[in-house]
Enzyme design. Sequence first.
Site, PDB file in Angstrom:
ATOM      1  N   LYS A  92      11.147   2.971   7.389  1.00 53.57           N
ATOM      2  CA  LYS A  92      12.458   2.631   7.968  1.00 53.57           C
ATOM      3  C   LYS A  92      13.579   2.538   6.952  1.00 53.57           C
ATOM      4  CE  LYS A  92      11.033   0.950  12.254  1.00 53.57           C
ATOM      5  NZ  LYS A  92      11.759   0.613  13.438  1.00 53.57           N
ATOM      6  N   LYS A 139      13.580  -7.038   9.802  1.00 56.53           N
ATOM      7  CA  LYS A 139      12.740  -5.932  10.283  1.00 56.53           C
ATOM      8  C   LYS A 139      11.765  -5.468   9.211  1.00 56.53           C
ATOM      9  CE  LYS A 139      14.886  -2.775  13.064  1.00 56.53           C
ATOM     10  NZ  LYS A 139      15.940  -1.835  13.531  1.00 56.53           N
ATOM     11  N   GLY A 190       6.762  -0.224  17.299  1.00 58.51           N
ATOM     12  CA  GLY A 190       6.377  -0.962  18.503  1.00 58.51           C
ATOM     13  C   GLY A 190       6.987  -2.358  18.553  1.00 58.51           C
ATOM     14  N   HIS A 223      20.678   1.364  24.165  1.00 60.28           N
ATOM     15  CA  HIS A 223      19.863   2.260  23.343  1.00 60.28           C
ATOM     16  C   HIS A 223      20.213   3.679  23.771  1.00 60.28           C
ATOM     17  CE1 HIS A 223      15.915   3.654  21.469  1.00 60.28           C
ATOM     18  NE2 HIS A 223      16.333   4.701  22.152  1.00 60.28           N
ATOM     19  N   GLU A 250      17.646   7.840  17.107  1.00 54.75           N
ATOM     20  CA  GLU A 250      17.904   6.700  17.988  1.00 54.75           C
ATOM     21  C   GLU A 250      19.018   5.811  17.446  1.00 54.75           C
ATOM     22  OE1 GLU A 250      13.607   6.135  20.153  1.00 54.75           O
ATOM     23  OE2 GLU A 250      14.125   4.665  18.626  1.00 54.75           O
ATOM     24  N   ASN A 266      12.675   9.713  15.415  1.00 58.63           N
ATOM     25  CA  ASN A 266      11.316  10.103  15.779  1.00 58.63           C
ATOM     26  C   ASN A 266      11.170  11.608  15.579  1.00 58.63           C
ATOM     27  OD1 ASN A 266      10.459   7.509  16.534  1.00 58.63           O
ATOM     28  ND2 ASN A 266      11.496   7.730  18.495  1.00 58.63           N
ATOM     29  N   ARG A 300       9.230  13.964  16.567  1.00 53.26           N
ATOM     30  CA  ARG A 300       8.262  14.501  17.535  1.00 53.26           C
ATOM     31  C   ARG A 300       8.924  14.634  18.901  1.00 53.26           C
ATOM     32  NH1 ARG A 300       7.872   9.981  20.577  1.00 53.26           N
ATOM     33  NH2 ARG A 300       7.989   8.005  19.463  1.00 53.26           N
ATOM     34  N   VAL A 356       8.453  10.933  25.100  1.00 46.73           N
ATOM     35  CA  VAL A 356       7.987  10.784  26.481  1.00 46.73           C
ATOM     36  C   VAL A 356       9.089  11.226  27.456  1.00 46.73           C
ATOM     37  CG1 VAL A 356       7.226   9.110  28.226  1.00 46.73           C
ATOM     38  CG2 VAL A 356       6.501   8.830  25.845  1.00 46.73           C
TER      39      VAL A 356
HETATM   40  P1  ADP Z   1      10.278  -0.017  16.488  1.00 48.20           P
HETATM   41  O1  ADP Z   1      10.042   1.156  15.594  1.00 48.20           O
HETATM   42  O2  ADP Z   1       9.438  -1.209  16.131  1.00 48.20           O
HETATM   43  O3  ADP Z   1      10.267   0.323  17.940  1.00 48.20           O
HETATM   44  P2  ADP Z   1      13.238   0.131  16.340  1.00 48.20           P
HETATM   45  O4  ADP Z   1      13.992   0.055  15.084  1.00 48.20           O
HETATM   46  O5  ADP Z   1      13.142   1.469  17.021  1.00 48.20           O
HETATM   47  O6  ADP Z   1      11.773  -0.521  16.125  1.00 48.20           O
HETATM   48  O7  ADP Z   1      13.855  -0.902  17.378  1.00 48.20           O
HETATM   49  C1  ADP Z   1      13.259  -1.141  18.614  1.00 48.20           C
HETATM   50  C2  ADP Z   1      14.178  -1.912  19.512  1.00 48.20           C
HETATM   51  O8  ADP Z   1      14.509  -3.184  18.902  1.00 48.20           O
HETATM   52  C3  ADP Z   1      15.510  -1.260  19.807  1.00 48.20           C
HETATM   53  O9  ADP Z   1      15.450  -0.315  20.872  1.00 48.20           O
HETATM   54  C4  ADP Z   1      16.339  -2.476  20.150  1.00 48.20           C
HETATM   55  O10 ADP Z   1      15.998  -2.897  21.472  1.00 48.20           O
HETATM   56  C5  ADP Z   1      15.852  -3.549  19.183  1.00 48.20           C
HETATM   57  N1  ADP Z   1      16.626  -3.578  17.905  1.00 48.20           N
HETATM   58  C6  ADP Z   1      16.365  -2.903  16.755  1.00 48.20           C
HETATM   59  N2  ADP Z   1      17.304  -3.131  15.816  1.00 48.20           N
HETATM   60  C7  ADP Z   1      18.200  -3.969  16.361  1.00 48.20           C
HETATM   61  C8  ADP Z   1      19.444  -4.603  15.883  1.00 48.20           C
HETATM   62  N3  ADP Z   1      19.921  -4.411  14.656  1.00 48.20           N
HETATM   63  N4  ADP Z   1      20.086  -5.416  16.766  1.00 48.20           N
HETATM   64  C9  ADP Z   1      19.620  -5.639  18.012  1.00 48.20           C
HETATM   65  N5  ADP Z   1      18.475  -5.090  18.497  1.00 48.20           N
HETATM   66  C10 ADP Z   1      17.772  -4.272  17.705  1.00 48.20           C
END
Ligand code: ADP
Length: 446
Positions: A116, A158, A164, A208, A275, A289, A291, A294
Amino acid sequence: MFDKVLIANRGEIALRIQRACKELGIATVAVHSTADADAMHVRLADESVCIGPPPAAESYLNIPRLLAACEITGADAVHPGYGFLSENARFAEILEEHQITFIGPTSEHIRIMGDKIEAKETAKRLGIPVVPGSDGAVTSETEAMRIAKAMGFPVLIKATAGGGGRGMKVAHTPVDLGLALSTARAEAKAAFGNDAVYIEKYLTKPRHIEVQVFGDGQGNAIHLGERDCSLQRRHQKVLEEAPSPALNAAARAKIGETVAEAMRKLKYRGAGTVEFLYEAGEFYFIEMNTRLQVEHPVTEAITGIDLVLEQIRVASGAQLSHKQKDITFAGHAIECRINAENPRTFRPSPGQISYWHPPGGLGVRVDSGVYQGYRIPPYYDSLIGKLIVHGKTRNECLMRLKRALSEFVIDGIETTIPLFNELIAQPDIANGLYDIHWLEKYLAKS
Ligand code: ADP
């Protein structure tokens, strides 16, 4: 073009890929665990190979067995679908070492986007807007506090290796920060064996929105518009639509072109999804992503482009078949993920499907790997099908969705269909007014 493609996946996506192969005149090889001997993707493939017992680690995730299946059948390419090994850089590398084409990006691009922090740094360097936050991993609480105070609370911790939604913790105030940091670290260590974490500004009401991109690895890249996947439960998407009710054509073209240009610079190959969180008119990159997703059918519905066919063409060395100026968006599409789950508790509901009657008619598509009499095994994801509807307008699409859901009969197991019936009756959904927290709040109060 390839002669024979091995599909390293199961369920609806394995069938989806077979369909594209067949239309290209390519022979297909299905692989399956012993639990999937009766699966539709096995029945419809030209050849099939049993690769092991039910646990995914011993079958669908087992690289030596997949390689052996390629060798036995003489497959010259592998399509990984989504999930399983689709974002495993080592798998892509091993296939290439064996002169088998991985239908996807280079292993280097998979690796960069799988981390990430590296993904975010790369995005920033390529001109993609990112969520404000720390430059790289944070190592101490003092450093975290300094960054969080400069940016303002709330902040999100994070995991670098995250996925997930795990290893993610919100700190609403300075008092929460220490605990958020240590729990995020512990969770990341347990889930990914890596406790590196970083900090981001926590967006409180974002949508999103993700951009579908396509590159041919030769410096050409286009975007196919966006999908809105804000209806989520525990960071898992439940319903997706294209286009997003929150964007106009100018905003779409701007973010799409920014992402496509970044992919040109990267010489990205294949399908990819960038995303974003979208709040107050601004986009913030969260991940890419590398790939097929879905929810790719909603993009197919409004662009008329077969994304899997395009993945296969590009992997075989062809240039993109479309130029950006030829891409047009027609109407509106919505996808509902039909899971074998209780529609309230979301507890998985495996078992035998005693009756199966999918809807049909104009603008209705059902992608599924199940059939009447099929027994859903308890070992895998609970997604059993996707209902995708397309209409000239969002309103027509919603009316069609309501009609299609009313025709859909699945007996013998519990499914999420009743939840979708409820959701489309909600004014916020009808008006397209929902953010990533809407569904959780709705479920909590109803
Ligand atoms: P993962 O790879 O674990 O799915 P992501 O970075 O894609 O993590 O984030 C998954 C979800 O978490 C996002 O769709 C959103 O709902 C929430 N999220 C991620 N980053 C943020 C942020 N900076 N502020 C608020 N929500 C967040």
